[in-house]
Design a protein around this motif. Structure first.
Motif, PDB file in Angstrom:
ATOM      1  N   GLY A 144     -66.495  13.952 -46.165  1.00  0.00           N
ATOM      2  CA  GLY A 144     -67.924  14.154 -46.428  1.00  0.00           C
ATOM      3  C   GLY A 144     -68.428  15.424 -45.748  1.00  0.00           C
ATOM      4  O   GLY A 144     -69.177  16.217 -46.331  1.00  0.00           O
ATOM      5  N   ARG A 147     -67.213  18.475 -47.535  1.00  0.00           N
ATOM      6  CA  ARG A 147     -68.049  18.716 -48.724  1.00  0.00           C
ATOM      7  C   ARG A 147     -69.339  19.430 -48.319  1.00  0.00           C
ATOM      8  O   ARG A 147     -69.739  20.423 -48.915  1.00  0.00           O
ATOM      9  CB  ARG A 147     -68.370  17.374 -49.406  1.00  0.00           C
ATOM     10  N   GLU A 148     -69.970  18.916 -47.258  1.00  0.00           N
ATOM     11  CA  GLU A 148     -71.224  19.532 -46.790  1.00  0.00           C
ATOM     12  C   GLU A 148     -71.028  20.995 -46.397  1.00  0.00           C
ATOM     13  O   GLU A 148     -71.916  21.819 -46.586  1.00  0.00           O
ATOM     14  CB  GLU A 148     -71.721  18.804 -45.534  1.00  0.00           C
ATOM     15  N   GLU A 200     -65.925  10.550 -51.066  1.00  0.00           N
ATOM     16  CA  GLU A 200     -66.807  11.601 -50.542  1.00  0.00           C
ATOM     17  C   GLU A 200     -66.549  12.963 -51.151  1.00  0.00           C
ATOM     18  O   GLU A 200     -67.449  13.792 -51.244  1.00  0.00           O
ATOM     19  CB  GLU A 200     -66.628  11.724 -49.016  1.00  0.00           C
TER      20      GLU A 200
END
Ligand code: FMN
Length: 332
Positions: A144, A147-148, A200
């Protein structure tokens, strides 16, 4: 070598990869430093198609050294995002390898599938099933944050004797529960990590796994095992395998140029999944031959790109578009 590639929605300007290489230069809190901005930014300027960031820990206990990059806290995202933006600004695709060291960690208290030590390391504690579930969630959280930060590719480190590899190999996994014993059971942890990460990680960006195709040891993982693992990973939607070898335990084997290419080629041929070949590739002729012969889709140059960050530019005087405008006068 200079032909562009595309996997899912991500474009690669050429087939040359800088593989994950630990820099042991993060702050003790796991954050990126100026070194990382310079180091990765230089390879982007140097024309590399895909830069994969070094093994980045999904938990503090999973670090290989106290100066590993981390992706286990929100504070890590800002520095990683800056690396991503620098690489992308200079037209390189940028991935990150997320990792857990298992019994090869740097802390006094280590965890692993079984209480079997790596030489000269403390004996790890065998993980309970509940703890395994917790660690799977850490991989998911790491994905996650990747990805951010805006990475183009995510790579799960399942090679070199770290936690996932320790589950895969019968030499380090002696469990009698659903995570040990049969091939399917030893594979379970990796497949759980893949599934968690996919919750995610964006479906339109490539997911990669790095494997040690063989343990180079009797009773260890063989290339036939790795072909089966690769087939399962393909079935689960993994897009790209990065084929390495060894690292579970010290082993002696012949280190000739391109020594691991045959494993990448075999996996590609048998499973039909895109692969990165790595290992002592330093010459353009060898890189070209591997790609033209269809033995791999990408070639990784590790130490050569440490010595020579402008390797791609030097090999590509006619590829005007990959040369930075500022360096054009040095091109021919
Ligand atoms: C300084 C250094 C650090 C490395 N760190 C990692 C790592 O973090 N993750 C990984 O999968 N491999 C790591 N490797 C292995 C490289 O990615 C590569 O597979 C290996 O060096 C063989 O390729 P080469 O002969 O082109 O260097 C490292 C290698 C070096 C030299």
């Amino acid at each position: 070598m200079f032909r562009p590639a595309k996997i899912k929605e991500v474009d690669f300007r050429n087939r040359i990869v800088m593989p994950a290489m630990c820099q042991y230069t993060a702050t003790e809190e796991g954050c990126a430093t100026d070194w990382h901005f310079l180091h990765y930014g230089t390879r982007a300027v140097g024309g590399v198609g895909l830069i994969i960031l070094e093994a980045t820990a999904v938990e503090a206990r999973g670090r290989l050294s106290t100066n590993d990059l981390g992706i286990y806290a929100d504070r890590h995202v800002e520095g990683l995002r800056k690396i991503v933006q620098l690489c992308q600004r200079y037209n390189a695709a940028v991935g990150i390898q997320i990792a857990h060291a298992g019994r090869k960690g740097c802390e006094p208290r280590l965890v692993a599938p079984s209480a079997l030590p790596y030489p000269d390391k403390p004996t790890p504690r065998e993980l309970s099933q509940e703890e395994i579930g917790e660690i799977v969630k850490l991989w998911k959280a790491g994905a996650g944050r990747a990805r951010e930060a805006g990475f183009d590719l995510l790579q799960i480190h399942a090679a070199h004797g770290y936690l996932i590899h320790e589950f895969l190999s019968p030499l380090s996994n002696r469990r009698r529960d659903k995570y040990g014993g049969s091939f399917q059971n030893r594979l379970r942890f990796l497949l759980e990590v893949v599934e968690a990460v996919q919750e995610e990680w964006p479906g339109d960006k490539p997911l990669s796994v790095r494997l040690s195709a063989v343990d180079h040891l009797p009773g260890g993982i063989t290339i036939e095992d790795s072909v089966r693992i690769a087939a399962k990973l393909k079935e689960r939607g993994v897009d790209l395998l990065d084929v390495s070898s060894g690292g579970l335990l010290p082993a002696s084997f012949n280190l000739a140029p391109g020594y691991q290419i045959k494993y990448a080629a075999k996996i590609k041929e048998e499973v039909g999944i895109p692969v990165i070949a790595a290992g002592l590739i330093t010459k353009a002729e060898l890189a070209q031959e591997i790609l033209s012969g269809g033995r791999a889709d990408f070639v990784a140059l590790g130490r050569e790109l440490l010595r020579n960050p402008y390797w791609v530019l030097k090999e590509a005087p006619l590829q005007e578009q990959i040369w930075p405008r500022q360096y054009q006068r040095a091109r021919l």
